[in-house]
Design a protein around this motif. Structure first.
Motif, PDB file in Angstrom:
ATOM      1  N   ARG A 194       0.910  -1.340  -0.063  1.00 27.86           N
ATOM      2  CA  ARG A 194       0.001   0.104   0.116  1.00 27.86           C
ATOM      3  C   ARG A 194       0.756   1.330  -0.057  1.00 27.86           C
ATOM      4  O   ARG A 194       2.070   1.252   0.260  1.00 27.86           O
ATOM      5  CB  ARG A 194      -0.975  -0.121   1.186  1.00 27.86           C
ATOM      6  CG  ARG A 194      -2.165  -1.026   1.137  1.00 27.86           C
ATOM      7  CD  ARG A 194      -3.269  -0.378   0.306  1.00 27.86           C
ATOM      8  NE  ARG A 194      -3.490   1.192   0.408  1.00 27.86           N
ATOM      9  CZ  ARG A 194      -4.404   1.421   1.566  1.00 27.86           C
ATOM     10  NH1 ARG A 194      -5.077   0.445   2.370  1.00 27.86           N
ATOM     11  NH2 ARG A 194      -4.408   2.501   1.675  1.00 27.86           N
ATOM     12  N   GLU A 195       0.371   2.414  -0.209  1.00 32.06           N
ATOM     13  CA  GLU A 195       0.993   3.680  -0.322  1.00 32.06           C
ATOM     14  C   GLU A 195       1.508   4.089   1.222  1.00 32.06           C
ATOM     15  O   GLU A 195       0.744   3.649   2.187  1.00 32.06           O
ATOM     16  CB  GLU A 195       0.097   4.958  -0.768  1.00 32.06           C
ATOM     17  CG  GLU A 195      -0.798   5.423   0.236  1.00 32.06           C
ATOM     18  CD  GLU A 195      -2.039   4.514   0.448  1.00 32.06           C
ATOM     19  OE1 GLU A 195      -3.188   5.015   1.220  1.00 32.06           O
ATOM     20  OE2 GLU A 195      -2.145   3.357  -0.057  1.00 32.06           O
ATOM     21  N   LYS A 196       2.331   5.004   1.282  1.00 30.20           N
ATOM     22  CA  LYS A 196       2.956   5.406   2.449  1.00 30.20           C
ATOM     23  C   LYS A 196       2.065   6.117   3.410  1.00 30.20           C
ATOM     24  O   LYS A 196       0.948   6.953   2.746  1.00 30.20           O
ATOM     25  CB  LYS A 196       4.082   6.316   2.341  1.00 30.20           C
ATOM     26  CG  LYS A 196       5.513   5.610   1.884  1.00 30.20           C
ATOM     27  CD  LYS A 196       6.637   6.593   1.973  1.00 30.20           C
ATOM     28  CE  LYS A 196       7.804   5.640   1.317  1.00 30.20           C
ATOM     29  NZ  LYS A 196       8.226   4.676   2.454  1.00 30.20           N
ATOM     30  N   GLY A 197       1.843   5.911   4.708  1.00 29.24           N
ATOM     31  CA  GLY A 197       0.523   6.551   5.437  1.00 29.24           C
ATOM     32  C   GLY A 197      -0.302   5.396   5.483  1.00 29.24           C
ATOM     33  O   GLY A 197      -1.179   5.645   6.464  1.00 29.24           O
ATOM     34  N   SER A 198      -0.339   4.143   5.150  1.00 26.52           N
ATOM     35  CA  SER A 198      -1.170   3.243   5.285  1.00 26.52           C
ATOM     36  C   SER A 198      -0.929   2.334   6.545  1.00 26.52           C
ATOM     37  O   SER A 198       0.360   1.986   6.626  1.00 26.52           O
ATOM     38  CB  SER A 198      -1.433   2.340   3.963  1.00 26.52           C
ATOM     39  OG  SER A 198      -1.760   0.965   4.268  1.00 26.52           O
ATOM     40  N   ALA A 199      -1.758   1.955   7.228  1.00 26.63           N
ATOM     41  CA  ALA A 199      -1.242   1.075   8.369  1.00 26.63           C
ATOM     42  C   ALA A 199      -0.964  -0.532   7.879  1.00 26.63           C
ATOM     43  O   ALA A 199       0.122  -0.890   8.631  1.00 26.63           O
ATOM     44  CB  ALA A 199      -2.559   0.795   9.336  1.00 26.63           C
ATOM     45  N   THR A 200      -1.431  -0.923   6.984  1.00 22.03           N
ATOM     46  CA  THR A 200      -1.158  -2.158   6.366  1.00 22.03           C
ATOM     47  C   THR A 200       0.400  -2.020   5.925  1.00 22.03           C
ATOM     48  O   THR A 200       1.115  -3.096   5.976  1.00 22.03           O
ATOM     49  CB  THR A 200      -2.127  -2.522   5.158  1.00 22.03           C
ATOM     50  OG1 THR A 200      -3.412  -2.702   5.797  1.00 22.03           O
ATOM     51  CG2 THR A 200      -1.548  -3.788   4.663  1.00 22.03           C
ATOM     52  N   ARG A 201       0.501  -0.975   5.265  1.00 22.87           N
ATOM     53  CA  ARG A 201       2.051  -0.597   4.795  1.00 22.87           C
ATOM     54  C   ARG A 201       2.993  -0.828   5.771  1.00 22.87           C
ATOM     55  O   ARG A 201       3.978  -1.338   5.994  1.00 22.87           O
ATOM     56  CB  ARG A 201       2.080   0.565   3.910  1.00 22.87           C
ATOM     57  CG  ARG A 201       3.578   1.171   3.665  1.00 22.87           C
ATOM     58  CD  ARG A 201       4.169   0.461   2.255  1.00 22.87           C
ATOM     59  NE  ARG A 201       5.439   1.194   2.266  1.00 22.87           N
ATOM     60  CZ  ARG A 201       5.405   1.915   1.087  1.00 22.87           C
ATOM     61  NH1 ARG A 201       4.624   1.862   0.062  1.00 22.87           N
ATOM     62  NH2 ARG A 201       6.864   2.398   0.710  1.00 22.87           N
ATOM     63  N   ALA A 202       2.536   0.166   6.740  1.00 18.11           N
ATOM     64  CA  ALA A 202       3.433  -0.050   8.148  1.00 18.11           C
ATOM     65  C   ALA A 202       3.755  -1.284   8.752  1.00 18.11           C
ATOM     66  O   ALA A 202       4.880  -1.646   9.072  1.00 18.11           O
ATOM     67  CB  ALA A 202       2.900   0.972   9.146  1.00 18.11           C
TER      68      ALA A 202
END
Length: 307
Positions: A194-202
């Motif tokens: 996912r894009e930066k800022g997404s909890a899934t990405r984190a």
């Protein structure tokens, strides 16, 4: 002047969308009907509210001032309606909730019966990424937010709703063409983020960093639905919340790829600022969740226990 509340609402939507076409779609009206209402509203002012440059609609400075006034007027009208319902013994008011994008698979189930049982409650639910959700909390724009990772810099109260399970998933047919080694995380297997800022990405990045996993090729997409469709198409694999791919796992379009230290398990929390003065509607929702959340989870999400 003889403008109507309906004209104010239509004009506000045009200002919000910067487009008559998009406003008509949101309002479920025809484009000519919206254009006529805008023209009738404009005819009551000697100064232009909007202007068209090329094919793009722009709101003038005067139009922005009128939109701000219209917003205040409509807010007062809503307040009158809510007060009337309250005097009649009904729970009434607006409930504003900001939800991280994956939360759209969760929050409606915890709201549907509450909203149905309280017709005087108007629900506004904004579905966006985690960064924007945190921003709406900080600026006190919403009553509640649904997050799976708590923002540590904010002083929050919370109600834990249910677990959020993330697994590595891929299209079974993809692995007929790509041979897996000891780890799926290799140069031959693109990983979709996912894009930066997404909890899934984190969550993905934290998992990879803690295990010193180097990803050969990264692909970045800006929504859970886009990631899901890309994985189904065989573009690569991704660590995804199962709540958003349950149907695809069930029908065989996707499968879970066994990997060490997975799944990642977090918790869906409904949060609000500790110093926020909650409305009667907000307090009623918290009471409702305290009584009903276990039954809601059992009815709609018991399948998560099998993963």
């Amino acid at each position: 002047m003889n403008y109507t509340l309906n004209q104010l609402r239509i004009f506000l939507k045009i200002v919000e969308k910067q487009s008559i076409t998009k406003a008509s779609e949101e309002l479920h009206l025809t484009q000519p009907a919206v254009s006529i209402q805008l023209k009738n509203f404009q005819n009551q002012f000697p100064i232009p509210l909007t202007e068209v440059v090329g094919r793009q609609l722009f709101v003038t400075d005067f139009g922005s001032e009128i939109a701000s006034a219209a917003k205040r007027i409509l807010k007062e009208v809503d307040s009158i309606n809510y007060k009337l319902l309250a005097y009649q013994g009904e729970l009434a008011g607006r409930l504003k909730i900001s939800v991280v994008s994956t939360g759209k698979y969760v929050m409606p189930y915890f709201l549907s019966d509450f909203v149905r049982e309280n017709p005087g409650v108007d629900l506004v639910m904004d579905v966006t990424n985690k960064s924007r959700v945190v921003e709406t909390l900080e600026e006190n724009q919403v009553d509640f937010a649904l997050v799976s990772v708590l923002p540590q810099h904010l002083n929050l109260n919370k109600v834990s709703l249910m677990k959020n399970v993330l697994q590595l998933v891929g299209n079974p047919k993809y692995f007929e063409k790509v041979k897996l080694g000891k780890s799926v995380f290799s140069k031959d297997t693109p990983l979709i983020f996912r894009e930066k800022g997404s909890a899934t990405r984190a969550a993905m990045e934290s998992y990879l960093t803690k295990r010193s996993i180097t990803v050969g090729k990264k692909i970045e997409l800006t929504s859970n639905e886009a990631v899901k469709q890309a994985v189904i198409a065989g573009l690569g694999c991704s660590i995804m919340p199962l709540i958003g791919v349950h149907r695809e796992l069930k029908n065989g379009e996707l499968r879970i790829i066994p990997s060490k230290s997975l799944p990642i398990i977090t918790t869906w929390n409904l949060v609000w600022l500790k110093n926020k003065k909650l409305s009667p509607v907000s307090n009623a929702l918290l009471d409702y969740l305290g009584t009903n959340k276990e039954e809601i989870m059992k009815t709609h999400f018991q399948w998560l226990d099998s993963y």
